[in-house]
Design a protein around this motif. Sequence first.
Motif, PDB file in Angstrom:
ATOM      1  N   PHE A  20       0.796  -1.229   0.000  1.00  0.00           N
ATOM      2  CA  PHE A  20       0.000   0.000   0.000  1.00  0.00           C
ATOM      3  C   PHE A  20       0.829   1.280   0.000  1.00  0.00           C
ATOM      4  CE2 PHE A  20      -2.809  -3.277   1.771  1.00  0.00           C
ATOM      5  CZ  PHE A  20      -3.832  -3.196   0.841  1.00  0.00           C
ATOM      6  N   GLY A  21       2.153   1.142   0.026  1.00  0.00           N
ATOM      7  CA  GLY A  21       3.008   2.290  -0.196  1.00  0.00           C
ATOM      8  C   GLY A  21       3.378   3.095   1.038  1.00  0.00           C
ATOM      9  N   LYS A  22       4.073   4.215   0.795  1.00  0.00           N
ATOM     10  CA  LYS A  22       4.680   4.987   1.873  1.00  0.00           C
ATOM     11  C   LYS A  22       3.671   5.651   2.801  1.00  0.00           C
ATOM     12  CE  LYS A  22       5.107   9.214  -0.900  1.00  0.00           C
ATOM     13  NZ  LYS A  22       6.059  10.221  -1.453  1.00  0.00           N
ATOM     14  N   ASN A  23       2.404   5.749   2.390  1.00  0.00           N
ATOM     15  CA  ASN A  23       1.393   6.362   3.256  1.00  0.00           C
ATOM     16  C   ASN A  23       0.758   5.358   4.211  1.00  0.00           C
ATOM     17  OD1 ASN A  23       1.628   8.983   2.127  1.00  0.00           O
ATOM     18  ND2 ASN A  23       0.405   8.305   0.372  1.00  0.00           N
ATOM     19  N   CYS A  24       1.210   4.103   4.142  1.00  0.00           N
ATOM     20  CA  CYS A  24       0.664   3.047   4.991  1.00  0.00           C
ATOM     21  C   CYS A  24       1.673   2.667   6.071  1.00  0.00           C
ATOM     22  CB  CYS A  24       0.314   1.818   4.145  1.00  0.00           C
ATOM     23  SG  CYS A  24      -0.334   0.428   5.105  1.00  0.00           S
ATOM     24  N   GLU A  25       1.321   2.963   7.306  1.00  0.00           N
ATOM     25  CA  GLU A  25       2.158   2.599   8.450  1.00  0.00           C
ATOM     26  C   GLU A  25       1.596   1.341   9.101  1.00  0.00           C
ATOM     27  OE1 GLU A  25       3.513   5.404  11.939  1.00  0.00           O
ATOM     28  OE2 GLU A  25       1.577   4.514  12.455  1.00  0.00           O
ATOM     29  N   VAL A  26       2.478   0.407   9.468  1.00  0.00           N
ATOM     30  CA  VAL A  26       2.059  -0.805  10.171  1.00  0.00           C
ATOM     31  C   VAL A  26       2.860  -0.904  11.473  1.00  0.00           C
ATOM     32  CG1 VAL A  26       1.664  -3.289  10.013  1.00  0.00           C
ATOM     33  CG2 VAL A  26       1.662  -1.902   7.924  1.00  0.00           C
ATOM     34  N   VAL A  27       2.152  -1.166  12.557  1.00  0.00           N
ATOM     35  CA  VAL A  27       2.775  -1.199  13.885  1.00  0.00           C
ATOM     36  C   VAL A  27       2.415  -2.511  14.576  1.00  0.00           C
ATOM     37  CG1 VAL A  27       2.976  -0.031  16.122  1.00  0.00           C
ATOM     38  CG2 VAL A  27       2.545   1.312  14.051  1.00  0.00           C
ATOM     39  N   ASN A  36       5.371   0.175  27.085  1.00  0.00           N
ATOM     40  CA  ASN A  36       6.355   0.231  25.979  1.00  0.00           C
ATOM     41  C   ASN A  36       5.970  -0.788  24.915  1.00  0.00           C
ATOM     42  OD1 ASN A  36       8.081   0.317  28.828  1.00  0.00           O
ATOM     43  ND2 ASN A  36       8.490   2.029  27.476  1.00  0.00           N
ATOM     44  N   SER A  37       4.714  -0.763  24.505  1.00  0.00           N
ATOM     45  CA  SER A  37       4.164  -1.856  23.703  1.00  0.00           C
ATOM     46  C   SER A  37       4.657  -1.907  22.253  1.00  0.00           C
ATOM     47  CB  SER A  37       2.635  -1.789  23.712  1.00  0.00           C
ATOM     48  OG  SER A  37       2.185  -0.576  23.125  1.00  0.00           O
ATOM     49  N   VAL A  38       5.074  -0.784  21.683  1.00  0.00           N
ATOM     50  CA  VAL A  38       5.483  -0.782  20.273  1.00  0.00           C
ATOM     51  C   VAL A  38       6.821  -1.514  20.119  1.00  0.00           C
ATOM     52  CG1 VAL A  38       6.100   0.622  18.277  1.00  0.00           C
ATOM     53  CG2 VAL A  38       4.279   1.383  19.811  1.00  0.00           C
ATOM     54  N   VAL A  39       6.815  -2.609  19.356  1.00  0.00           N
ATOM     55  CA  VAL A  39       8.039  -3.391  19.158  1.00  0.00           C
ATOM     56  C   VAL A  39       8.499  -3.407  17.695  1.00  0.00           C
ATOM     57  CG1 VAL A  39       7.742  -4.869  21.175  1.00  0.00           C
ATOM     58  CG2 VAL A  39       6.677  -5.531  19.006  1.00  0.00           C
ATOM     59  N   TYR A  40       7.640  -2.939  16.774  1.00  0.00           N
ATOM     60  CA  TYR A  40       8.048  -2.932  15.357  1.00  0.00           C
ATOM     61  C   TYR A  40       7.192  -1.923  14.597  1.00  0.00           C
ATOM     62  CZ  TYR A  40       9.628  -4.581  10.810  1.00  0.00           C
ATOM     63  OH  TYR A  40      10.194  -4.667   9.552  1.00  0.00           O
ATOM     64  N   THR A  41       7.811  -1.164  13.705  1.00  0.00           N
ATOM     65  CA  THR A  41       7.081  -0.215  12.871  1.00  0.00           C
ATOM     66  C   THR A  41       7.628  -0.228  11.455  1.00  0.00           C
ATOM     67  OG1 THR A  41       8.558   1.665  13.324  1.00  0.00           O
ATOM     68  CG2 THR A  41       6.705   1.335  14.845  1.00  0.00           C
ATOM     69  N   SER A  89      -6.881   0.698  11.466  1.00  0.00           N
ATOM     70  CA  SER A  89      -7.493  -0.604  11.738  1.00  0.00           C
ATOM     71  C   SER A  89      -6.570  -1.371  12.679  1.00  0.00           C
ATOM     72  CB  SER A  89      -7.703  -1.411  10.451  1.00  0.00           C
ATOM     73  OG  SER A  89      -8.588  -0.750   9.565  1.00  0.00           O
ATOM     74  N   THR A  90      -7.161  -2.136  13.595  1.00  0.00           N
ATOM     75  CA  THR A  90      -6.367  -2.880  14.570  1.00  0.00           C
ATOM     76  C   THR A  90      -6.917  -4.295  14.738  1.00  0.00           C
ATOM     77  OG1 THR A  90      -5.774  -0.892  15.813  1.00  0.00           O
ATOM     78  CG2 THR A  90      -5.592  -2.979  16.979  1.00  0.00           C
ATOM     79  N   ALA A  91      -6.018  -5.273  14.735  1.00  0.00           N
ATOM     80  CA  ALA A  91      -6.398  -6.670  14.996  1.00  0.00           C
ATOM     81  C   ALA A  91      -5.584  -7.180  16.181  1.00  0.00           C
ATOM     82  CB  ALA A  91      -6.131  -7.539  13.774  1.00  0.00           C
ATOM     83  N   LEU A  92      -6.238  -7.908  17.072  1.00  0.00           N
ATOM     84  CA  LEU A  92      -5.533  -8.510  18.196  1.00  0.00           C
ATOM     85  C   LEU A  92      -4.736  -9.722  17.727  1.00  0.00           C
ATOM     86  CD1 LEU A  92      -8.296  -8.429  20.969  1.00  0.00           C
ATOM     87  CD2 LEU A  92      -6.541  -6.723  20.466  1.00  0.00           C
ATOM     88  N   GLY A 102      -0.728  -9.408  21.729  1.00  0.00           N
ATOM     89  CA  GLY A 102      -0.296  -8.244  20.986  1.00  0.00           C
ATOM     90  C   GLY A 102      -1.373  -7.710  20.068  1.00  0.00           C
ATOM     91  N   ALA A 103      -0.975  -6.743  19.237  1.00  0.00           N
ATOM     92  CA  ALA A 103      -1.912  -6.151  18.286  1.00  0.00           C
ATOM     93  C   ALA A 103      -1.158  -5.719  17.034  1.00  0.00           C
ATOM     94  CB  ALA A 103      -2.619  -4.957  18.908  1.00  0.00           C
ATOM     95  N   LEU A 104      -1.824  -5.863  15.895  1.00  0.00           N
ATOM     96  CA  LEU A 104      -1.295  -5.412  14.613  1.00  0.00           C
ATOM     97  C   LEU A 104      -2.137  -4.221  14.164  1.00  0.00           C
ATOM     98  CD1 LEU A 104       0.665  -6.027  12.181  1.00  0.00           C
ATOM     99  CD2 LEU A 104      -1.250  -7.284  11.182  1.00  0.00           C
ATOM    100  N   CYS A 105      -1.502  -3.055  13.996  1.00  0.00           N
ATOM    101  CA  CYS A 105      -2.237  -1.833  13.660  1.00  0.00           C
ATOM    102  C   CYS A 105      -1.799  -1.295  12.302  1.00  0.00           C
ATOM    103  CB  CYS A 105      -1.997  -0.763  14.719  1.00  0.00           C
ATOM    104  SG  CYS A 105      -2.477  -1.275  16.380  1.00  0.00           S
ATOM    105  N   VAL A 106      -2.781  -0.880  11.518  1.00  0.00           N
ATOM    106  CA  VAL A 106      -2.519  -0.265  10.218  1.00  0.00           C
ATOM    107  C   VAL A 106      -3.028   1.168  10.259  1.00  0.00           C
ATOM    108  CG1 VAL A 106      -2.939  -0.371   7.735  1.00  0.00           C
ATOM    109  CG2 VAL A 106      -2.802  -2.492   9.067  1.00  0.00           C
ATOM    110  N   ASN A 107      -2.162   2.114   9.933  1.00  0.00           N
ATOM    111  CA  ASN A 107      -2.525   3.532   9.909  1.00  0.00           C
ATOM    112  C   ASN A 107      -2.257   4.093   8.514  1.00  0.00           C
ATOM    113  OD1 ASN A 107      -3.073   3.622  12.784  1.00  0.00           O
ATOM    114  ND2 ASN A 107      -0.868   3.555  13.080  1.00  0.00           N
TER     115      ASN A 107
END
Length: 213
Positions: A20-27, A36-41, A89-92, A102-107
Amino acid sequence: MINKDLERYIPIANLMAKTFGKNCEVVIHDLSVPQNSVVYTVNNHVTGRKVGQTFDHLVKQVLLSKNFDGDYAANYKTITEDGKEIKSSTALIRNSKNEVIGALCVNYDLEPMKNMKNFLDDFMKVEEEKVKEEVEPFNNVIEIVDDLIDKIITNTNVDTLKRKEKIELIKFMDNKGIFLIKGAIEKVAEKLNISKVTVYSYLDEIKKNEEER
């Protein structure tokens, strides 16, 4: 070091960002360490998320959303600190024992697409919350939030906590929407060895201090 169960989701995060390109962030979040929940971006320039930060919208806009179903909430709107409109959008993520770990988030940054909005209304639509049938109870939301409370307090020695440190813990939980869950105040009071009345007084103090700023 990232949890092995969560590490498996790194290729998925990279795939989504690449697709989805550079405007799509995944966390990827590790909910065993809520503060300190963020472990990957990937593409973290979208919202500025950094490894070591905490979650923002998990309780208020995911777990408490009427659209939360099947362990995910899709297409809710968030606004960044610099005013950008984001489609999130967020999925557990659960382990082999069916525990939420954990959770997978798409921004997705919608700002570059606003000039094409007439052509992309369907893609950019932020769904209104739908009223759904009463569930038993909140699709395990209470259980998930109870687990978050346990993990937030677990790494502290309650017996040696000073008043200021207890207030900071309560402020963190309040900011994350923990106290929107029925019974959360009682649970936190029990965990911190203080009364429910004391928790309320701390919350009042926190609110007063914020209003005076």
